[in-house]
Design a protein around this motif. Sequence first.
Motif, PDB file in Angstrom:
ATOM      1  N   LYS A 106       0.830  -1.209   0.000  1.00 22.02           N
ATOM      2  CA  LYS A 106       0.000   0.000   0.000  1.00 22.02           C
ATOM      3  C   LYS A 106       0.865   1.261   0.000  1.00 22.02           C
ATOM      4  CE  LYS A 106      -3.854   2.093   2.545  1.00 22.02           C
ATOM      5  NZ  LYS A 106      -4.754   1.913   3.729  1.00 22.02           N
ATOM      6  N   ILE A 107       1.947   1.226   0.756  1.00 19.99           N
ATOM      7  CA  ILE A 107       2.866   2.374   0.789  1.00 19.99           C
ATOM      8  C   ILE A 107       3.471   2.592  -0.595  1.00 19.99           C
ATOM      9  CG2 ILE A 107       5.000   3.282   1.779  1.00 19.99           C
ATOM     10  CD1 ILE A 107       4.394   1.596   4.292  1.00 19.99           C
ATOM     11  N   TYR A 108       3.967   1.491  -1.203  1.00 18.40           N
ATOM     12  CA  TYR A 108       4.576   1.616  -2.538  1.00 18.40           C
ATOM     13  C   TYR A 108       3.572   2.121  -3.567  1.00 18.40           C
ATOM     14  CZ  TYR A 108       8.961  -0.670  -1.200  1.00 18.40           C
ATOM     15  OH  TYR A 108      10.178  -0.974  -0.636  1.00 18.40           O
ATOM     16  N   GLU A 109       2.314   1.716  -3.415  1.00 11.72           N
ATOM     17  CA  GLU A 109       1.274   2.194  -4.329  1.00 11.72           C
ATOM     18  C   GLU A 109       1.148   3.714  -4.255  1.00 11.72           C
ATOM     19  OE1 GLU A 109      -3.530   1.567  -5.162  1.00 11.72           O
ATOM     20  OE2 GLU A 109      -2.519   0.483  -3.535  1.00 11.72           O
ATOM     21  N   GLN A 110       1.185   4.253  -3.036  1.00 11.70           N
ATOM     22  CA  GLN A 110       1.111   5.707  -2.880  1.00 11.70           C
ATOM     23  C   GLN A 110       2.347   6.398  -3.440  1.00 11.70           C
ATOM     24  OE1 GLN A 110      -1.409   7.665  -1.697  1.00 11.70           O
ATOM     25  NE2 GLN A 110      -2.638   5.785  -1.694  1.00 11.70           N
ATOM     26  N   MET A 111       3.447   5.677  -3.487  1.00 14.85           N
ATOM     27  CA  MET A 111       4.702   6.246  -4.012  1.00 14.85           C
ATOM     28  C   MET A 111       4.822   6.034  -5.517  1.00 14.85           C
ATOM     29  SD  MET A 111       7.203   4.834  -0.946  1.00 14.85           S
ATOM     30  CE  MET A 111       8.710   5.604  -1.554  1.00 14.85           C
ATOM     31  N   ASN A 112       3.791   5.413  -6.127  1.00 17.96           N
ATOM     32  CA  ASN A 112       3.788   5.108  -7.566  1.00 17.96           C
ATOM     33  C   ASN A 112       4.922   4.154  -7.954  1.00 17.96           C
ATOM     34  OD1 ASN A 112       1.507   6.728  -8.252  1.00 17.96           O
ATOM     35  ND2 ASN A 112       2.814   8.553  -8.135  1.00 17.96           N
ATOM     36  N   GLU A 113       5.332   3.316  -7.034  1.00 17.01           N
ATOM     37  CA  GLU A 113       6.334   2.289  -7.337  1.00 17.01           C
ATOM     38  C   GLU A 113       5.596   0.971  -7.555  1.00 17.01           C
ATOM     39  OE1 GLU A 113       9.674   2.097  -4.765  1.00 17.01           O
ATOM     40  OE2 GLU A 113       9.895   4.283  -4.612  1.00 17.01           O
ATOM     41  N   VAL A 114       5.094   0.810  -8.778  1.00 13.03           N
ATOM     42  CA  VAL A 114       4.194  -0.294  -9.094  1.00 13.03           C
ATOM     43  C   VAL A 114       4.889  -1.652  -8.941  1.00 13.03           C
ATOM     44  CG1 VAL A 114       2.729  -1.320 -10.865  1.00 13.03           C
ATOM     45  CG2 VAL A 114       2.862   1.176 -10.644  1.00 13.03           C
ATOM     46  N   GLY A 115       6.107  -1.741  -9.471  1.00 14.35           N
ATOM     47  CA  GLY A 115       6.819  -3.017  -9.398  1.00 14.35           C
ATOM     48  C   GLY A 115       7.046  -3.473  -7.972  1.00 14.35           C
ATOM     49  N   ALA A 116       7.477  -2.545  -7.118  1.00 10.43           N
ATOM     50  CA  ALA A 116       7.727  -2.895  -5.718  1.00 10.43           C
ATOM     51  C   ALA A 116       6.429  -3.270  -5.009  1.00 10.43           C
ATOM     52  CB  ALA A 116       8.400  -1.725  -5.001  1.00 10.43           C
ATOM     53  N   SER A 117       5.338  -2.581  -5.389  1.00 13.76           N
ATOM     54  CA  SER A 117       4.047  -2.885  -4.782  1.00 13.76           C
ATOM     55  C   SER A 117       3.589  -4.296  -5.167  1.00 13.76           C
ATOM     56  CB  SER A 117       3.007  -1.851  -5.231  1.00 13.76           C
ATOM     57  OG  SER A 117       1.758  -2.123  -4.648  1.00 13.76           O
ATOM     58  N   ILE A 118       3.743  -4.647  -6.433  1.00 12.24           N
ATOM     59  CA  ILE A 118       3.350  -5.984  -6.893  1.00 12.24           C
ATOM     60  C   ILE A 118       4.198  -7.054  -6.214  1.00 12.24           C
ATOM     61  CG2 ILE A 118       3.356  -7.515  -8.909  1.00 12.24           C
ATOM     62  CD1 ILE A 118       2.563  -5.077 -10.600  1.00 12.24           C
ATOM     63  N   GLN A 119       5.479  -6.784  -6.065  1.00  4.22           N
ATOM     64  CA  GLN A 119       6.369  -7.743  -5.417  1.00  4.22           C
ATOM     65  C   GLN A 119       5.940  -7.984  -3.966  1.00  4.22           C
ATOM     66  OE1 GLN A 119      10.467  -6.573  -5.536  1.00  4.22           O
ATOM     67  NE2 GLN A 119      11.223  -8.520  -4.742  1.00  4.22           N
ATOM     68  N   ALA A 120       5.588  -6.916  -3.233  1.00  3.48           N
ATOM     69  CA  ALA A 120       5.146  -7.063  -1.845  1.00  3.48           C
ATOM     70  C   ALA A 120       3.826  -7.816  -1.771  1.00  3.48           C
ATOM     71  CB  ALA A 120       5.024  -5.688  -1.193  1.00  3.48           C
ATOM     72  N   LEU A 121       2.911  -7.518  -2.725  1.00  4.60           N
ATOM     73  CA  LEU A 121       1.630  -8.229  -2.768  1.00  4.60           C
ATOM     74  C   LEU A 121       1.836  -9.711  -3.042  1.00  4.60           C
ATOM     75  CD1 LEU A 121      -0.690  -5.748  -4.697  1.00  4.60           C
ATOM     76  CD2 LEU A 121      -1.059  -6.624  -2.375  1.00  4.60           C
ATOM     77  N   SER A 122       2.752 -10.016  -3.940  1.00  4.25           N
ATOM     78  CA  SER A 122       3.040 -11.409  -4.273  1.00  4.25           C
ATOM     79  C   SER A 122       3.552 -12.168  -3.051  1.00  4.25           C
ATOM     80  CB  SER A 122       4.075 -11.461  -5.403  1.00  4.25           C
ATOM     81  OG  SER A 122       4.443 -12.791  -5.679  1.00  4.25           O
ATOM     82  N   LYS A 123       4.420 -11.514  -2.280  1.00  7.97           N
ATOM     83  CA  LYS A 123       4.944 -12.166  -1.084  1.00  7.97           C
ATOM     84  C   LYS A 123       3.837 -12.385  -0.054  1.00  7.97           C
ATOM     85  CE  LYS A 123       8.133 -13.777   1.651  1.00  7.97           C
ATOM     86  NZ  LYS A 123       8.822 -15.054   1.351  1.00  7.97           N
ATOM     87  N   ALA A 124       2.952 -11.394   0.090  1.00  2.42           N
ATOM     88  CA  ALA A 124       1.835 -11.548   1.028  1.00  2.42           C
ATOM     89  C   ALA A 124       0.932 -12.699   0.599  1.00  2.42           C
ATOM     90  CB  ALA A 124       1.041 -10.247   1.100  1.00  2.42           C
ATOM     91  N   THR A 125       0.645 -12.796  -0.695  1.00  7.92           N
ATOM     92  CA  THR A 125      -0.208 -13.863  -1.219  1.00  7.92           C
ATOM     93  C   THR A 125       0.426 -15.228  -0.978  1.00  7.92           C
ATOM     94  OG1 THR A 125      -1.038 -12.377  -2.924  1.00  7.92           O
ATOM     95  CG2 THR A 125      -1.359 -14.728  -3.281  1.00  7.92           C
ATOM     96  N   GLN A 126       1.745 -15.290  -1.175  1.00  5.58           N
ATOM     97  CA  GLN A 126       2.470 -16.537  -0.947  1.00  5.58           C
ATOM     98  C   GLN A 126       2.345 -16.984   0.511  1.00  5.58           C
ATOM     99  OE1 GLN A 126       6.614 -16.262  -1.999  1.00  5.58           O
ATOM    100  NE2 GLN A 126       7.163 -18.093  -0.856  1.00  5.58           N
ATOM    101  N   LEU A 127       2.517 -16.046   1.436  1.00  9.03           N
ATOM    102  CA  LEU A 127       2.430 -16.381   2.860  1.00  9.03           C
ATOM    103  C   LEU A 127       1.007 -16.760   3.253  1.00  9.03           C
ATOM    104  CD1 LEU A 127       4.734 -13.594   4.338  1.00  9.03           C
ATOM    105  CD2 LEU A 127       5.212 -16.045   4.261  1.00  9.03           C
ATOM    106  N   LEU A 128       0.022 -16.051   2.707  1.00 11.31           N
ATOM    107  CA  LEU A 128      -1.370 -16.374   3.014  1.00 11.31           C
ATOM    108  C   LEU A 128      -1.752 -17.742   2.478  1.00 11.31           C
ATOM    109  CD1 LEU A 128      -2.949 -12.867   2.316  1.00 11.31           C
ATOM    110  CD2 LEU A 128      -2.876 -14.032   4.542  1.00 11.31           C
ATOM    111  N   GLY A 129      -1.221 -18.074   1.307  1.00 17.16           N
ATOM    112  CA  GLY A 129      -1.497 -19.387   0.727  1.00 17.16           C
ATOM    113  C   GLY A 129      -0.881 -20.498   1.538  1.00 17.16           C
ATOM    114  N   ARG A 130       0.278 -20.216   2.137  1.00 18.30           N
ATOM    115  CA  ARG A 130       0.940 -21.212   2.971  1.00 18.30           C
ATOM    116  C   ARG A 130       0.107 -21.497   4.219  1.00 18.30           C
ATOM    117  NH1 ARG A 130       6.610 -19.408   5.103  1.00 18.30           N
ATOM    118  NH2 ARG A 130       6.924 -19.071   2.875  1.00 18.30           N
TER     119      ARG A 130
END
Length: 349
Positions: A324-348
């Motif tokens: 969410k922070i990266y989204e506000q900073m317009n750093e799309v790639g970093a935001s997607i990477q953080a979301l991917s990691k969160a999804t991975q942990l939630l799936g685990r």
Amino acid sequence: MMKPKPTLSLLALLVHLLLSGCGGPPKPAETPLPGEVNPPTTPQEDLARGMRAMQQGNYESAIEAYQRAIQKDERNVEAWLHLGEAYELSGNPEEAVAQYKKVLELDPTHLEAYHALGRLYERFENYGAAAMVYGRALEQYPEKRELYYKTATAMLEAGSLHGAESVSREALERDPDDARALLLLGKALLAQGKLDGARNAFEAVVARDPLQTEAYTLLGVVFMRMGKIEDAQVNLAKALDLNPDLAAAHYNLALAIRGQRHRLPEALQHLEKAVALEPDDPDIREELARTYFEMGMYDEAANEMKRVIHDDPENPERYLFLAKIYEQMNEVGASIQALSKATQLLGRD
């Protein structure tokens, strides 16, 4: 008739024999050669040698001396106890645990061994085992007030909240004005969500000890959970008046006032102070990051969250907030990477 006198040569011979034989000066005692067996020692002498070695910081020699004492007397409780102390001081706490257990096997009433064993379990963060040890000691020594405190504290850390409440109440039956037992009772009730009881306990503490900063801090927490924000602020401010270096009071006061946007800068100051006092506390750092975010300080918020995640990389909620922070900073790639990691942990999970 007179006897003839001995001649001079005969006198000289007698003097020579006396000096070279049994009448001569004693020979010096022979020094034992290296490797010769030392004379046997008693267990008490071995104990004394071990204690001298301990005083000199020579723990290896102390361990050897105590082991010799035990070889001669396997039921020598003091030798087992001191052997445990030597292992503990030499950096071998696991071996020390075994020796303290042996002491209690030989003497189930040995108070010093109970304290030593409980202390080591706390060091290992095995609070359940520590609570059991202190509880056994309490059965032997119900008049020892300190054992109530140690048992209840270990139970709180182990999550045995009902047990901690029960032990605290037992202490209060013996002394209703015991402020420390009241504090522990309040903690147990607060952890169970029994807010009215916790409030009564903490208020009883400060009535008996007006300088008890922890009780004021916890009263603030109770009032926050009750939705009584002004009362929370009063008690947290009181704690900080008494001691301005209380990280928990700064942290909770920031939480109490952060809901008022015009007081965000004040909340930020309290959180920065709390982090300075407790730099390794991830919860305080996360709240600091969230306050930075609410104030539009996105770079600072991202930096704090990255520190938090570095220390606790298995929490998916923190990756979501970083995204969410990266989204506000317009750093799309970093935001997607953080979301991917969160999804991975939630799936685990």
